[in-house]
Design an enzyme around this catalytic site. Structure first.
Site, PDB file in Angstrom:
ATOM      1  N   LYS A  49       0.821  -1.154   0.009  1.00 24.61           N
ATOM      2  CA  LYS A  49      -0.091   0.033   0.133  1.00 24.61           C
ATOM      3  C   LYS A  49       0.923   1.142  -0.014  1.00 24.61           C
ATOM      4  CE  LYS A  49      -2.387   2.635   3.439  1.00 24.61           C
ATOM      5  NZ  LYS A  49      -2.862   3.120   4.770  1.00 24.61           N
ATOM      6  N   TRP A  58      -9.451   0.345   1.038  1.00 23.15           N
ATOM      7  CA  TRP A  58     -10.506   0.919   1.681  1.00 23.15           C
ATOM      8  C   TRP A  58     -10.236   2.059   2.534  1.00 23.15           C
ATOM      9  CZ3 TRP A  58     -10.305  -4.680   1.981  1.00 23.15           C
ATOM     10  CH2 TRP A  58     -11.147  -5.427   0.804  1.00 23.15           C
ATOM     11  N   HIS A  59      -8.941   2.568   2.426  1.00 22.29           N
ATOM     12  CA  HIS A  59      -8.633   3.623   3.410  1.00 22.29           C
ATOM     13  C   HIS A  59      -8.694   5.213   2.767  1.00 22.29           C
ATOM     14  CE1 HIS A  59      -5.345   0.649   5.220  1.00 22.29           C
ATOM     15  NE2 HIS A  59      -6.486   0.298   5.382  1.00 22.29           N
ATOM     16  N   TYR A  60      -9.749   5.127   1.918  1.00 24.42           N
ATOM     17  CA  TYR A  60      -9.855   6.477   1.240  1.00 24.42           C
ATOM     18  C   TYR A  60     -10.318   7.605   2.189  1.00 24.42           C
ATOM     19  CZ  TYR A  60     -14.700   4.425   1.434  1.00 24.42           C
ATOM     20  OH  TYR A  60     -15.713   3.605   2.001  1.00 24.42           O
ATOM     21  N   HIS A  61      -9.976   8.802   1.741  1.00 21.00           N
ATOM     22  CA  HIS A  61     -10.177   9.738   2.954  1.00 21.00           C
ATOM     23  C   HIS A  61     -10.222  10.959   1.995  1.00 21.00           C
ATOM     24  CE1 HIS A  61      -5.698   9.025   2.136  1.00 21.00           C
ATOM     25  NE2 HIS A  61      -5.727  10.385   2.176  1.00 21.00           N
TER      26      HIS A  61
END
Length: 549
Positions: free
Chosen positions: A383, A483-486
């Site tokens: 990542k 799934w670490h969108y911000h």
């Protein structure tokens, strides 16, 4: 837990009054509500249901089942970014902590410093969270081989088991206990004062209400929400200067709700016939998703099921993690290939724009026909930290249940692409390490065969001798989400350093939408910490103002 304060929104009165109204019972909203309830009246509105009693959420062995459930009542709501990458957002009390792979690791000290968090209170807040939801993982043979392979590949030193973010290789925490049971942010509600808290489930907020007349600037004073039957309810703040509406609806939900309520780029709002409360062009800007690329390594021997337990924190800005197990096959369990499944949209060998429902159906069919033995093994993933590339979010409709349109612009910035390439090179070194040799086939015969199946949703490293693609191309073509969108309501752009929305009164946003980059290797620990941290800060401000009166 038997939460006396939790009920269906259908039971709510038409009108009610509270000191604080919190929108979104996720990783930030639950700890925030629990904390504020100790000294005030709090309404927590959650659009989804309860995670309790749902084995697809609770059991480690069922990981992925909730993500692949596309029904309207699913705890997970699928969305596809304009980049073509399939993703999911949570729709459940506990938020993303009900769906994720469980890894628990704090943000770097420098990250906390840059955010302006007070070190002592941040550490106390992490501890408060960890007491209830964090555990040491078992680290069995396959994860141990990844750990030792990372060290052999030069990701040093080895730092043992720690929640802290330190360069090198470490074992991190997990929200799965020793029995493989998940502990979500909803468990933090056990800290609440039951007399101070009301949690309404299946309560979808449609807009934030602002008082404009007689105020120096727009002031949030309530929300309108609908219950599962579509009946409309209004909740208002009791009249007191410190009372607030707080949005904790996540990186998609928070900017979306601000726009639906008239806060956002004026032209965009007018195009949707939304009355403009405040022209704020930066709402929905700065959306980012950390690109994730994975390599499947078939094993000659059976491998136990494990989600993320070990991480390599490199010095060049890439994080290496791994997941394994026979749950990829789905033959013996309803899981269907776990973390890297076409059913949850992780379709990596199909370039992003071609990841259609038809492509997913074909990949699922192809995988179902394969011999379960070919799924023996695991994934090594990398990542990209940050990332530096950003995009934006826009409304598609006026319905808060519909996904907004979001663009992340993966690898737009060359540094992100370079970090991916460097991360994949570390993965190659792990696969070739002595430590990992037991779990690698000498001849990739089965995978070579699979690699010829273009629709196969997992991927293998291109062989450099006859590589038809460069690692740069590999990164772009096989990019997925972790799934670490911000972003979307960032500090300094949409909110100030106390998370108060700029240009209006009585409104804060406290969640991952405020981040400029993703904290630590995996964000959930920090999002939960932030809910607790800001709850303590807000209560102490309230006490100080009460005393000054």
């Amino acid at each position: 837990p038997n939460y006396t304060f939790m009920q269906q929104a259908t039971t709510a009165p038409e009108t009610s009054y509270y000191d604080y109204i919190i929108v979104g019972g996720g990783t930030a909203g639950c700890p925030l509500a629990a904390t504020l309830s100790r000294n005030s009246t709090v309404l927590l509105l959650e659009r989804g249901g309860s995670p309790y009693g749902n084995p697809n959420i609770t059991n480690l062995s069922a990981f992925g089942a909730a993500l692949s459930d596309l029904s309207p009542s699913s705890p997970s709501q699928r969305f596809v970014s304009e980049d073509g990458v399939l993703s999911a957002r949570a729709r459940m009390l506990g938020g993303g902590s009900c769906l994720n792979a469980g890894f628990y690791s704090r943000a770097a000290t420098q990250y906390a410093r840059d955010a302006g968090w007070e070190g002592g209170l941040a550490n106390e807040s992490y501890g408060w969270v960890e007491k209830v939801v964090a555990f040491e993982p078992p680290v069995r043979e396959w994860q141990s081989a990844v750990r030792d392979g990372l060290v052999e590949a030069g990701v040093v030193p080895y730092n043992g088991f720690t929640y802290d973010h330190i360069s090198g290789t470490k074992v991190g925490g997990t929200i799965f206990d020793t029995d493989g049971r998940r502990h979500t942010a909803a468990d933090l509600l056990q800290y609440a004062d039951p007399d101070g808290l009301t949690v309404l489930l299946h309560a979808t907020v449609h807009e934030i209400l602002f008082r404009i007349e007689g105020e120096p600037r727009p002031k949030a004073h309530g929300v309108v929400f609908r219950d599962a039957s579509g009946v409309k309810h209004s909740a208002y703040l009791k009249p007191a200067s410190k009372n607030e509406v707080i949005i904790t609806a996540g990186a998609l939900g928070s900017p979306q709700l601000l726009m639906l309520s008239g806060l956002g780029p004026a032209d965009h709002l007018k195009a949707h016939n939304i009355t403009v409360v405040l022209d704020q062009p930066l709402v929905g800007q700065g959306m980012s998703d950390n690109p994730m690329n994975a390599v499947f390594v078939p094993s000659p021997v059976p491998v136990g099921v494990s989600l993320i337990e070990v991480v390599g924190i490199t010095r060049f800005g890439s994080y290496i993690e791994a997941a394994s197990g026979e749950n990829f096959a789905g033959q013996s369990s309803p899981v269907d290939f776990g973390m890297f499944s076409p059913k949850i949209g992780q379709l990596s060998t199909v370039p992003p724009k071609q990841r259609t429902p038809e492509a997913i159906a074909k990949a699922v069919e192809t995988m179902s026909a394969l011999n379960p033995a070919v799924f023996q093994g695991g994934f090594l993933l990398e990542k990209v930290m940050g990332p530096l590339s950003t995009g934006h979010l826009e409304l598609r409709t006026l319905n808060p249940n519909d996904n907004p349109s979001v663009t992340f612009n993966y690898f737009k910035e060359p540094e992100d692409l370079q970090r991916c390439v460097d991360g994949i090179r570390i993965i190659e070194r792990i696969i070739e390490s002595k430590a990992f040799s037991k779990f690698k086939l000498d001849y990739f015969t089965v995978p070579a065969l699979l690699n010829m199946t273009a629709s196969f949703p997992v991927n293998l490293l291109p062989k450099h001798a006859n590589a038809s693609t460069s690692l740069e191309q590999f990164c772009k073509d096989t990019v997925m989400t972790i799934w670490h969108y911000h972003g979307g309501c960032q500090v300094g752009k949409v909110v100030d350093r106390d998370y108060k929305v700029l240009g209006v009164d009585g409104l804060r946003v406290i969640d991952g939408s405020t981040f400029n980059s993703s904290p630590g290797t995996n964000p959930q620990a920090t999002v939960m910490m932030l809910g607790r941290y800001m709850g303590v800060r807000i209560l102490s401000e309230r006490l100080a103002s009460d005393e000054s009166k």
